[in-house]
Scaffold this motif. Sequence first.
Motif, PDB file in Angstrom:
ATOM      1  N   HIS A 208       0.869  -1.182   0.000  1.00 38.45           N
ATOM      2  CA  HIS A 208       0.000   0.000   0.000  1.00 38.45           C
ATOM      3  C   HIS A 208       0.907   1.234   0.000  1.00 38.45           C
ATOM      4  CE1 HIS A 208      -4.019   1.636   1.846  1.00 38.45           C
ATOM      5  NE2 HIS A 208      -3.646   2.284   0.768  1.00 38.45           N
ATOM      6  N   LEU A 209       0.814   2.071  -1.027  1.00 36.18           N
ATOM      7  CA  LEU A 209       1.719   3.211  -1.168  1.00 36.18           C
ATOM      8  C   LEU A 209       0.937   4.512  -1.274  1.00 36.18           C
ATOM      9  CD1 LEU A 209       3.960   1.540  -3.877  1.00 36.18           C
ATOM     10  CD2 LEU A 209       4.439   1.666  -1.437  1.00 36.18           C
ATOM     11  N   GLY A 210       1.422   5.538  -0.577  1.00 35.87           N
ATOM     12  CA  GLY A 210       0.735   6.828  -0.593  1.00 35.87           C
ATOM     13  C   GLY A 210       1.421   7.819  -1.503  1.00 35.87           C
ATOM     14  N   LYS A 211       0.804   9.006  -1.654  1.00 35.21           N
ATOM     15  CA  LYS A 211       1.322   9.940  -2.651  1.00 35.21           C
ATOM     16  C   LYS A 211       2.646  10.586  -2.257  1.00 35.21           C
ATOM     17  CE  LYS A 211      -2.347  12.997  -1.358  1.00 35.21           C
ATOM     18  NZ  LYS A 211      -3.567  13.468  -1.928  1.00 35.21           N
ATOM     19  N   SER A 212       2.999  10.583  -0.961  1.00 38.29           N
ATOM     20  CA  SER A 212       4.237  11.257  -0.559  1.00 38.29           C
ATOM     21  C   SER A 212       5.452  10.591  -1.185  1.00 38.29           C
ATOM     22  CB  SER A 212       4.376  11.241   0.963  1.00 38.29           C
ATOM     23  OG  SER A 212       4.722   9.947   1.402  1.00 38.29           O
ATOM     24  N   ILE A 213       5.293   9.378  -1.620  1.00 42.01           N
ATOM     25  CA  ILE A 213       6.421   8.634  -2.141  1.00 42.01           C
ATOM     26  C   ILE A 213       6.667   8.937  -3.624  1.00 42.01           C
ATOM     27  CG2 ILE A 213       5.325   6.478  -2.900  1.00 42.01           C
ATOM     28  CD1 ILE A 213       7.580   5.630  -0.453  1.00 42.01           C
ATOM     29  N   PHE A 214       5.660   9.477  -4.290  1.00 48.77           N
ATOM     30  CA  PHE A 214       5.827   9.724  -5.719  1.00 48.77           C
ATOM     31  C   PHE A 214       6.135  11.183  -6.000  1.00 48.77           C
ATOM     32  CE2 PHE A 214       3.101   6.036  -5.257  1.00 48.77           C
ATOM     33  CZ  PHE A 214       3.894   5.108  -5.895  1.00 48.77           C
ATOM     34  N   VAL A 215       7.373  11.581  -5.723  1.00 47.87           N
ATOM     35  CA  VAL A 215       7.747  12.964  -5.972  1.00 47.87           C
ATOM     36  C   VAL A 215       8.183  13.150  -7.419  1.00 47.87           C
ATOM     37  CG1 VAL A 215       8.251  13.953  -3.720  1.00 47.87           C
ATOM     38  CG2 VAL A 215       9.857  12.357  -4.701  1.00 47.87           C
ATOM     39  N   LYS A 216       8.860  12.178  -7.955  1.00 48.75           N
ATOM     40  CA  LYS A 216       9.428  12.303  -9.294  1.00 48.75           C
ATOM     41  C   LYS A 216       8.639  11.543 -10.353  1.00 48.75           C
ATOM     42  CE  LYS A 216      12.629  15.096  -9.918  1.00 48.75           C
ATOM     43  NZ  LYS A 216      13.840  15.251  -9.160  1.00 48.75           N
ATOM     44  N   THR A 217       8.096  10.415  -9.968  1.00 50.38           N
ATOM     45  CA  THR A 217       7.467   9.562 -10.969  1.00 50.38           C
ATOM     46  C   THR A 217       6.017   9.316 -10.612  1.00 50.38           C
ATOM     47  OG1 THR A 217       8.201   7.701  -9.658  1.00 50.38           O
ATOM     48  CG2 THR A 217       9.515   8.233 -11.598  1.00 50.38           C
ATOM     49  N   SER A 218       5.208   9.062 -11.613  1.00 50.35           N
ATOM     50  CA  SER A 218       3.880   8.543 -11.328  1.00 50.35           C
ATOM     51  C   SER A 218       3.686   7.332 -12.224  1.00 50.35           C
ATOM     52  CB  SER A 218       2.797   9.603 -11.547  1.00 50.35           C
ATOM     53  OG  SER A 218       3.173  10.485 -12.555  1.00 50.35           O
ATOM     54  N   PRO A 219       3.781   6.156 -11.640  1.00 52.48           N
ATOM     55  CA  PRO A 219       3.676   4.936 -12.435  1.00 52.48           C
ATOM     56  C   PRO A 219       2.293   4.774 -13.061  1.00 52.48           C
ATOM     57  CG  PRO A 219       3.732   4.428 -10.085  1.00 52.48           C
ATOM     58  CD  PRO A 219       3.965   5.883 -10.209  1.00 52.48           C
ATOM     59  N   LYS A 220       2.224   3.990 -14.118  1.00 53.70           N
ATOM     60  CA  LYS A 220       0.940   3.753 -14.778  1.00 53.70           C
ATOM     61  C   LYS A 220       0.197   2.625 -14.089  1.00 53.70           C
ATOM     62  CE  LYS A 220       0.961   5.644 -19.350  1.00 53.70           C
ATOM     63  NZ  LYS A 220       1.028   6.951 -18.715  1.00 53.70           N
ATOM     64  N   CYS A 221      -1.103   2.821 -13.969  1.00 51.98           N
ATOM     65  CA  CYS A 221      -1.935   1.792 -13.362  1.00 51.98           C
ATOM     66  C   CYS A 221      -2.095   0.642 -14.349  1.00 51.98           C
ATOM     67  CB  CYS A 221      -3.297   2.373 -12.997  1.00 51.98           C
ATOM     68  SG  CYS A 221      -4.498   1.137 -12.480  1.00 51.98           S
ATOM     69  N   THR A 231      -3.002   7.280  -3.916  1.00 53.78           N
ATOM     70  CA  THR A 231      -2.702   6.007  -3.273  1.00 53.78           C
ATOM     71  C   THR A 231      -2.829   4.864  -4.265  1.00 53.78           C
ATOM     72  OG1 THR A 231      -3.896   6.933  -1.463  1.00 53.78           O
ATOM     73  CG2 THR A 231      -3.158   4.700  -1.196  1.00 53.78           C
ATOM     74  N   LEU A 232      -1.958   3.911  -4.143  1.00 48.61           N
ATOM     75  CA  LEU A 232      -2.039   2.755  -5.012  1.00 48.61           C
ATOM     76  C   LEU A 232      -1.412   1.555  -4.340  1.00 48.61           C
ATOM     77  CD1 LEU A 232       0.942   2.486  -7.117  1.00 48.61           C
ATOM     78  CD2 LEU A 232       0.299   4.809  -6.670  1.00 48.61           C
ATOM     79  N   PHE A 233      -1.554   0.422  -4.988  1.00 46.34           N
ATOM     80  CA  PHE A 233      -0.906  -0.789  -4.515  1.00 46.34           C
ATOM     81  C   PHE A 233       0.143  -1.175  -5.537  1.00 46.34           C
ATOM     82  CE2 PHE A 233      -4.929  -0.725  -2.332  1.00 46.34           C
ATOM     83  CZ  PHE A 233      -4.565  -1.109  -1.051  1.00 46.34           C
ATOM     84  N   GLY A 234       1.284  -1.640  -5.066  1.00 45.60           N
ATOM     85  CA  GLY A 234       2.339  -1.936  -6.021  1.00 45.60           C
ATOM     86  C   GLY A 234       3.197  -3.120  -5.637  1.00 45.60           C
ATOM     87  N   CYS A 235       3.686  -3.798  -6.676  1.00 43.33           N
ATOM     88  CA  CYS A 235       4.704  -4.827  -6.500  1.00 43.33           C
ATOM     89  C   CYS A 235       5.965  -4.232  -7.114  1.00 43.33           C
ATOM     90  CB  CYS A 235       4.304  -6.111  -7.219  1.00 43.33           C
ATOM     91  SG  CYS A 235       5.636  -7.326  -7.282  1.00 43.33           S
ATOM     92  N   ILE A 236       6.937  -3.895  -6.266  1.00 41.91           N
ATOM     93  CA  ILE A 236       8.127  -3.172  -6.722  1.00 41.91           C
ATOM     94  C   ILE A 236       8.936  -4.033  -7.691  1.00 41.91           C
ATOM     95  CG2 ILE A 236      10.178  -1.894  -5.936  1.00 41.91           C
ATOM     96  CD1 ILE A 236       7.451  -0.879  -4.825  1.00 41.91           C
ATOM     97  N   LYS A 237       9.038  -5.313  -7.378  1.00 41.93           N
ATOM     98  CA  LYS A 237       9.858  -6.211  -8.182  1.00 41.93           C
ATOM     99  C   LYS A 237       9.368  -6.247  -9.634  1.00 41.93           C
ATOM    100  CE  LYS A 237      10.562 -10.913  -7.758  1.00 41.93           C
ATOM    101  NZ  LYS A 237      10.236 -12.008  -6.839  1.00 41.93           N
ATOM    102  N   CYS A 238       8.063  -6.342  -9.823  1.00 45.44           N
ATOM    103  CA  CYS A 238       7.499  -6.457 -11.172  1.00 45.44           C
ATOM    104  C   CYS A 238       7.098  -5.102 -11.738  1.00 45.44           C
ATOM    105  CB  CYS A 238       6.272  -7.358 -11.156  1.00 45.44           C
ATOM    106  SG  CYS A 238       6.542  -8.940 -10.391  1.00 45.44           S
ATOM    107  N   LYS A 239       7.307  -4.024 -10.989  1.00 45.82           N
ATOM    108  CA  LYS A 239       6.836  -2.690 -11.388  1.00 45.82           C
ATOM    109  C   LYS A 239       5.351  -2.740 -11.758  1.00 45.82           C
ATOM    110  CE  LYS A 239      11.135  -0.466 -12.698  1.00 45.82           C
ATOM    111  NZ  LYS A 239      12.160  -1.516 -12.705  1.00 45.82           N
TER     112      LYS A 239
END
Length: 370
Positions: A208-221, A231-239
Amino acid sequence: MCNRLPFFGQEIQKNAFHPHPLTLNDNDPETIFVCNGCGELCRGLSYNCNLCLFSLESKCAALNDDLAKHEALKGREIQTTIYHFSHNHQLTRCKINRLQTEFHLSCMACRQYLYGLVYACLGCEFFLHESCLKDMLMEVESPFHPQHPLLPFPLVSGGYYPECRFCRDRIVDIAFICFECRFGLHYSCANYQTRRIKHNCHGHHLLHLGKSIFVKTSPKCARCRTDCNDTLFGCIKCKFYIHLECISLPYIVKHMRHLHPLTLTNSVVEDNSGGHYCDICETERNPEHEVYYCKECTYVAHVDCVISEVEPPEKIFEYLKKRRLTKRGRIDERIGIPCLLPIGELCMTFFPTQPCDALVTEADHFVYLS
Ligand SMILES: [Zn+2]
Ligand SMILES: [Zn+2]
Ligand SMILES: [Zn+2]
Ligand SMILES: [Zn+2]
Ligand SMILES: [Zn+2]
Ligand SMILES: [Zn+2]
Ligand SMILES: [Zn+2]
Ligand SMILES: [Zn+2]
């Protein structure tokens, strides 16, 4: 004392703070320095000693002897110096007046504004809250690199600044590194408070990731293909990233530990003086994350704590039937339960899996049970 404006080169021959004469410096008004009188972090003009490293702000320079002695005593107590593993230079303890938000400086550990007692290396613009310095870990077990511990690697200003492998911003103060995998993170990113959930949209656990972590990038859903910067959910390994709305979490649930149905929300009205906690597992939670919430009892719970133990949807219906606790006072058994959203809001309810996607109007709006 006269009230003329100070002029550069002006001298103070005798003062209660320092045995030598002090001269007013015409340094850059943006210069940040520690007033060696009171120990406060200051900006702008300072009186300096030509013989030793001593600076005095004009506020302290204008004090009468009695007040100055009192300030000097407090100041000496504040100004201690230490060496700490987070930085290659000596750090000086100083004080930031609570009201002085003019500095716009943040603590490198928690990224919050500086206030109160802080440790500083002014040359590097390196700052840490005293409490953050004391709590800083020498080895971080990060949810973003669970396989190995991350170790501190202080960076020097003007040197090489690696990119944080999570937020993609440059790391300029101290990196926490796994040397084996050449993987580095900001301290704040490495320590980001997150939760893992298991969802059938992806093979691995999602964070579970909040917006404070995305200062530079905004990944695609992965589902709706638009940028995720909330806010989003993410698997870092698989992006793999997916919006909260795209993961189809139920909007209203009934959890066995709480009498009332809980709704999914990101705005909780609570007294958070004691920190933010989950009422189910009683561990801390990140206030920028959505939670399941009962407004009536200010009962707040982690998403993952709730969805692992939800009762069947009929329980909500049973509950509402029993208590008649509906906003608009009636229940139609044939259709479902009334939506609890205020009139005029877009209902994004997923109940149990399909969004009802209707604009809540004056007329009763029902959420279907099947
Ligand atoms: Zn001062
Ligand atoms: Zn801090
Ligand atoms: Zn430094
Ligand atoms: Zn980062
Ligand atoms: Zn590693
Ligand atoms: Zn994955
Ligand atoms: Zn919990
Ligand atoms: Zn309740």
